[in-house]
Design a protein around this motif. Structure first.
Motif, short mmCIF file in Angstrom:
data_model
loop_
_atom_site.label_atom_id
_atom_site.label_comp_id
_atom_site.label_asym_id
_atom_site.label_seq_id
_atom_site.Cartn_x
_atom_site.Cartn_y
_atom_site.Cartn_z
N ASN A 37 -11.19 16.36 -7.94
CA ASN A 37 -12.26 16.92 -7.89
C ASN A 37 -12.85 17.45 -6.74
O ASN A 37 -13.97 17.93 -6.40
N GLN A 38 -12.16 17.16 -5.40
CA GLN A 38 -12.76 17.53 -4.16
C GLN A 38 -12.08 18.70 -3.61
O GLN A 38 -12.38 19.18 -2.48
N GLU A 39 -11.06 19.41 -4.22
CA GLU A 39 -10.31 20.48 -3.66
C GLU A 39 -11.07 21.58 -3.69
O GLU A 39 -10.96 22.58 -2.76
N ASP A 40 -12.25 22.05 -4.50
CA ASP A 40 -13.06 23.09 -4.40
C ASP A 40 -14.46 22.91 -3.54
O ASP A 40 -15.08 23.79 -3.51
N VAL B 104 -15.99 8.63 4.31
CA VAL B 104 -15.56 9.43 5.60
C VAL B 104 -14.08 9.87 5.65
O VAL B 104 -14.17 10.91 6.20
N GLY B 105 -13.26 9.38 5.24
CA GLY B 105 -11.95 9.81 5.17
C GLY B 105 -11.66 11.04 4.54
O GLY B 105 -11.21 12.07 4.96
N THR B 106 -12.29 11.30 3.32
CA THR B 106 -12.38 12.59 2.52
C THR B 106 -13.32 13.68 3.23
O THR B 106 -12.80 14.91 3.08
N ILE B 107 -14.19 13.34 3.82
CA ILE B 107 -15.12 14.36 4.61
C ILE B 107 -14.16 14.90 5.54
O ILE B 107 -14.27 16.17 5.72
N GLY C 200 2.50 10.99 -6.24
CA GLY C 200 3.47 11.76 -6.98
C GLY C 200 2.75 12.17 -8.43
O GLY C 200 3.23 13.20 -8.72
N VAL C 201 1.81 11.35 -8.79
CA VAL C 201 1.41 11.73 -10.56
C VAL C 201 0.03 12.60 -10.01
O VAL C 201 -0.74 12.88 -10.90
N GLY C 202 -0.31 13.00 -8.85
CA GLY C 202 -1.48 13.72 -8.69
C GLY C 202 -2.95 13.02 -8.64
O GLY C 202 -4.09 13.58 -8.61
N SER C 203 -2.95 11.77 -8.25
CA SER C 203 -4.26 11.09 -8.13
C SER C 203 -4.99 11.44 -7.16
O SER C 203 -6.32 11.48 -6.91
N TRP C 204 -4.23 11.73 -5.63
CA TRP C 204 -4.84 12.30 -4.53
C TRP C 204 -3.86 12.81 -3.74
O TRP C 204 -2.50 12.81 -4.12
N GLU C 205 -4.25 13.64 -2.96
CA GLU C 205 -3.08 14.20 -1.95
C GLU C 205 -3.74 14.43 -0.61
O GLU C 205 -4.78 14.34 -0.31
N TYR C 206 -2.62 14.67 0.60
CA TYR C 206 -2.92 14.34 1.74
C TYR C 206 -2.71 15.77 2.58
O TYR C 206 -1.93 16.57 1.96
N ASP C 207 -3.36 15.91 3.45
CA ASP C 207 -3.22 17.15 4.43
C ASP C 207 -1.66 17.11 4.81
O ASP C 207 -1.05 16.29 5.33
N GLY C 208 -0.87 18.18 4.63
CA GLY C 208 0.37 18.40 4.98
C GLY C 208 0.67 18.23 6.36
O GLY C 208 -0.28 18.52 7.14
N GLY C 209 2.02 18.71 6.71
CA GLY C 209 2.35 18.62 8.47
C GLY C 209 2.88 17.50 8.84
O GLY C 209 2.48 16.53 8.29
N GLY C 210 4.04 17.73 9.73
CA GLY C 210 4.39 16.67 10.57
C GLY C 210 5.65 16.27 9.89
O GLY C 210 6.14 16.68 8.74
N VAL C 211 6.49 15.44 10.41
CA VAL C 211 7.94 14.70 10.08
C VAL C 211 7.62 13.37 9.78
O VAL C 211 8.57 12.77 9.09
N LEU C 212 6.69 12.77 10.12
CA LEU C 212 6.70 11.32 9.87
C LEU C 212 5.94 10.93 8.59
O LEU C 212 4.72 10.61 8.49
N GLY D 66 0.71 -1.27 -0.13
CA GLY D 66 0.11 0.01 -0.01
C GLY D 66 0.82 1.19 -0.02
O GLY D 66 0.56 2.38 -0.79
N THR D 67 1.94 1.26 0.88
CA THR D 67 2.79 2.50 0.89
C THR D 67 3.43 2.72 -0.51
O THR D 67 3.53 3.91 -0.93
N GLY D 68 3.85 1.57 -1.04
CA GLY D 68 4.52 1.93 -2.34
C GLY D 68 3.46 2.45 -3.56
O GLY D 68 3.95 3.35 -4.23
N MET D 69 2.19 1.95 -3.50
CA MET D 69 1.34 2.60 -4.21
C MET D 69 0.89 3.97 -3.93
O MET D 69 0.76 4.90 -4.74
N GLU D 70 0.98 4.40 -2.46
CA GLU D 70 0.55 5.62 -2.17
C GLU D 70 1.92 6.66 -2.76
O GLU D 70 1.47 7.83 -2.96
N LEU D 71 2.89 6.42 -2.45
CA LEU D 71 4.16 7.14 -3.14
C LEU D 71 3.94 7.62 -4.58
O LEU D 71 3.94 8.63 -4.78
N PHE D 72 3.72 6.50 -5.29
CA PHE D 72 3.41 6.80 -6.73
C PHE D 72 2.28 7.55 -7.01
O PHE D 72 2.42 8.63 -7.70
N LYS D 73 1.04 7.24 -6.41
CA LYS D 73 0.04 7.82 -6.82
C LYS D 73 -0.27 9.35 -6.48
O LYS D 73 -0.70 10.11 -7.07
#
Length: 305
Positions: A264-267, A253-256, A134-146, A125-132
């Protein structure tokens, strides 16, 4: 929950009970006390069906314990975690995820055998997250060092939660399969699905070809699952779809909460597209294959003695 053996009949009952050696120490304790409560449960009629339904729900809830805990922590962090504390929200989620995993192992809610599957889910899962990301399929809230790149480390535990559910449901419902395809064949298809998650961004997207392959290979496979006194049957493709639907609900629930967002949820938040069900359905194929490496599929006629 297991139960005293009952004679086989046309309603689908058999003399099989869940192998106690497949349960953890805590599960055996719960199983024993649950059976004391259910010993006098009716054997037929509407009340018997109600008991079956309630036991089914209880087992499903127990199988989802890791995922439910993760989802609860994500929602709680969004609703109540302060923005100005020294530990960033994403880092707090990583700590919480590690605590949940440690508690699961220490309290014997998970076995060491299951942990290997969960770690594999985490890595895949982490391998896929790193790639996805990177290509803009989705993004996470920033912050933190971990985090690794743009991926907070708690995201791997979300995939681990799927793995935890898969291995736990296999044990709790004593899953058996009719006409299960060759594991090597399902492994090839699962590998193709995983590669396509990456390659679709550079070459032709083969998801529909891979989906058709899954449908063809599994179309005759029936899953037998033990609830209380009865063993029920379901086409395994229906099971894949139902689990994919529940993951889609959890994803909404996670995206809410804003833990992650699709373009398509950025706005403004909106439902995760139903087309994502195809992706989660294909993920079920990968998940099932990884579980079969630890728990080889059993036929209904190979009953424990």
């Amino acid at each position: 929950m297991s139960e005293p053996p009952t004679p086989a009949d046309g309603a689908g009952r058999d003399a099989r009970r869940v192998d106690q050696h497949e349960l953890t120490v805590v599960e055996r304790w719960i199983d024993d006390r649950a059976n004391r409560l259910l010993r006098e449960a009716p054997d037929g009629g509407a009340r018997a069906k109600a008991v079956e339904f309630l036991v089914f729900g209880a087992k499903q809830a127990w199988a989802c314990i890791f995922g439910a805990a993760m989802l609860a922590v994500i929602v709680a962090a969004r609703l109540w975690y302060p923005d100005d504390v020294w530990l960033a929200r994403n880092d707090a989620l990583v700590v919480a995820a590690i605590v949940i995993q440690v508690v699961m192992i220490v309290t014997r809610l998970e076995t060491g055998r299951e942990l290997w599957v969960i770690v594999l889910f985490h890595v895949v899962g982490t391998g896929m997250e790193l790639f996805k990301t990177g290509v803009g399929s989705w993004e996470y809230d920033g912050g933190g060092v971990l985090h690794l790149g743009a991926v907070p480390l708690y995201t791997g535990f979300m995939y681990a939660a799927v793995g935890s559910y898969m291995v736990r449901v296999y044990r709790l419902f004593d899953l058996r399969f009719d006409r299960y395809p060759r594991v090597w064949l399902t492994t090839i298809i699962a590998a193709g699905i995983y590669v396509n998650f990456f390659s679709q961004h550079f070459i032709v997207d083969l998801r529909w070809v891979l989906l058709a392959s899954v449908l063809v290979v599994f179309t005759r496979t029936m899953m037998h699952f033990r609830v209380f006194r009865r063993t029920h049957r379901m086409p395994v493709l229906v099971a894949f779809l139902l689990v994919a639907c529940f993951i889609w609900i959890a994803e909404n629930v996670g995206t809410i909460t804003g833990a992650w967002l699709y373009p398509n949820q950025e706005d403004g938040w909106q439902l995760v597209p139903l087309t994502k069900l195809v992706s989660w359905f294909l993920l079920m194929m990968i998940s099932v294959v990884m579980v079969t490496w630890v728990y080889p599929p059993k036929r209904p006629d190979r009953l424990p003695t």
